[in-house]
Design a protein around this motif. Structure first.
Motif, mmCIF file in Angstrom:
data_model
loop_
_atom_site.group_PDB
_atom_site.id
_atom_site.type_symbol
_atom_site.label_atom_id
_atom_site.label_comp_id
_atom_site.label_asym_id
_atom_site.label_seq_id
_atom_site.Cartn_x
_atom_site.Cartn_y
_atom_site.Cartn_z
ATOM 1 N N GLU A 26 0.834 -1.209 0.000
ATOM 2 C CA GLU A 26 0.000 0.000 0.000
ATOM 3 C C GLU A 26 0.868 1.258 0.000
ATOM 4 O O GLU A 26 0.556 2.233 -0.684
ATOM 5 N N GLU A 27 1.962 1.231 0.742
ATOM 6 C CA GLU A 27 2.868 2.388 0.774
ATOM 7 C C GLU A 27 3.579 2.556 -0.567
ATOM 8 O O GLU A 27 3.751 3.681 -1.047
ATOM 9 N N ILE A 28 3.956 1.455 -1.179
ATOM 10 C CA ILE A 28 4.601 1.508 -2.501
ATOM 11 C C ILE A 28 3.617 2.062 -3.525
ATOM 12 O O ILE A 28 3.949 2.943 -4.322
ATOM 13 N N ILE A 29 2.388 1.561 -3.477
ATOM 14 C CA ILE A 29 1.339 2.028 -4.400
ATOM 15 C C ILE A 29 1.079 3.517 -4.205
ATOM 16 O O ILE A 29 1.008 4.275 -5.178
ATOM 17 N N ALA A 30 0.976 3.962 -2.957
ATOM 18 C CA ALA A 30 0.708 5.378 -2.685
ATOM 19 C C ALA A 30 1.844 6.258 -3.225
ATOM 20 O O ALA A 30 1.588 7.296 -3.835
ATOM 21 N N SER A 31 3.067 5.830 -3.031
ATOM 22 C CA SER A 31 4.212 6.610 -3.500
ATOM 23 C C SER A 31 4.251 6.691 -5.027
ATOM 24 O O SER A 31 4.479 7.759 -5.593
ATOM 25 N N LEU A 32 4.007 5.560 -5.702
ATOM 26 C CA LEU A 32 4.055 5.546 -7.166
ATOM 27 C C LEU A 32 2.840 6.220 -7.795
ATOM 28 O O LEU A 32 2.943 6.768 -8.895
ATOM 29 N N SER A 33 1.722 6.196 -7.114
ATOM 30 C CA SER A 33 0.505 6.811 -7.658
ATOM 31 C C SER A 33 0.657 8.320 -7.811
ATOM 32 O O SER A 33 -0.024 8.933 -8.622
ATOM 33 N N GLU A 34 1.568 8.901 -7.034
ATOM 34 C CA GLU A 34 1.807 10.347 -7.135
ATOM 35 C C GLU A 34 2.475 10.713 -8.458
ATOM 36 O O GLU A 34 2.295 11.814 -8.954
ATOM 37 N N LYS A 35 3.266 9.786 -9.034
ATOM 38 C CA LYS A 35 4.002 10.134 -10.251
ATOM 39 C C LYS A 35 3.684 9.271 -11.457
ATOM 40 O O LYS A 35 4.060 9.605 -12.563
ATOM 41 N N LYS A 36 3.005 8.157 -11.266
ATOM 42 C CA LYS A 36 2.701 7.246 -12.376
ATOM 43 C C LYS A 36 1.198 7.010 -12.449
ATOM 44 O O LYS A 36 0.516 6.990 -11.440
ATOM 45 N N ASP A 37 0.725 6.786 -13.657
ATOM 46 C CA ASP A 37 -0.698 6.508 -13.863
ATOM 47 C C ASP A 37 -0.898 4.992 -13.945
ATOM 48 O O ASP A 37 -1.383 4.478 -14.944
#
Length: 124
Positions: A26-37
């Motif tokens: 969930e933390e990885i997803i949250a971090s990547l969701s800020e810069k990747k679609d």
């Protein structure tokens, strides 16, 4: 230990894990969701691929899994650099550096650092 071949998308996941681990998916997803679609499922697929390749490991905590790198960023960058020089320049590192230096504007500080590195190599 051999360094696994990591795709461009997997590199993005690794950068997050290297920056701050251990992390839950969930933390990885949250971090990547800020810069990747990317969808959460896509990111989980990348995490699973990295697990299978041995680039990351995990521990089961009371409520979830936390992921951590099993190889360092420096090891991966070095392996990727060597691979690139082999593939593109037939292993001729000097030609790679000559082309890079000719094309890139360098600051005085960068030039001094390169000189020091070369002098260090010369002494060895």
């Amino acid at each position: 230990m051999s360094i696994p071949k990591i795709s461009d998308s997997e590199w993005e996941v690794m950068k997050v894990i290297w920056k701050s681990s251990p992390l839950t998916s969930e933390e990885i997803i949250a971090s990547l969701s800020e810069k990747k679609d990317w969808s959460p499922q896509t990111i989980k697929t990348f995490i699973n691929r990295l697990l299978k390749k041995g680039a990351i490991g995990y521990e089961k905590t009371s409520r979830s899994y936390v992921y951590y790198p099993t190889i360092s960023e420096k090891e991966c960058v070095l392996a990727e650099s060597k691979n690139f020089i082999e593939r593109v320049y037939d292993g001729a590192a000097a030609m790679f550096f000559a082309n890079f230096i000719e094309e890139k504007a360098l600051s005085e500080e960068e030039i001094a650092k390169l000189k020091n590195l070369l002098e260090g190599k010369k002494r060895k």
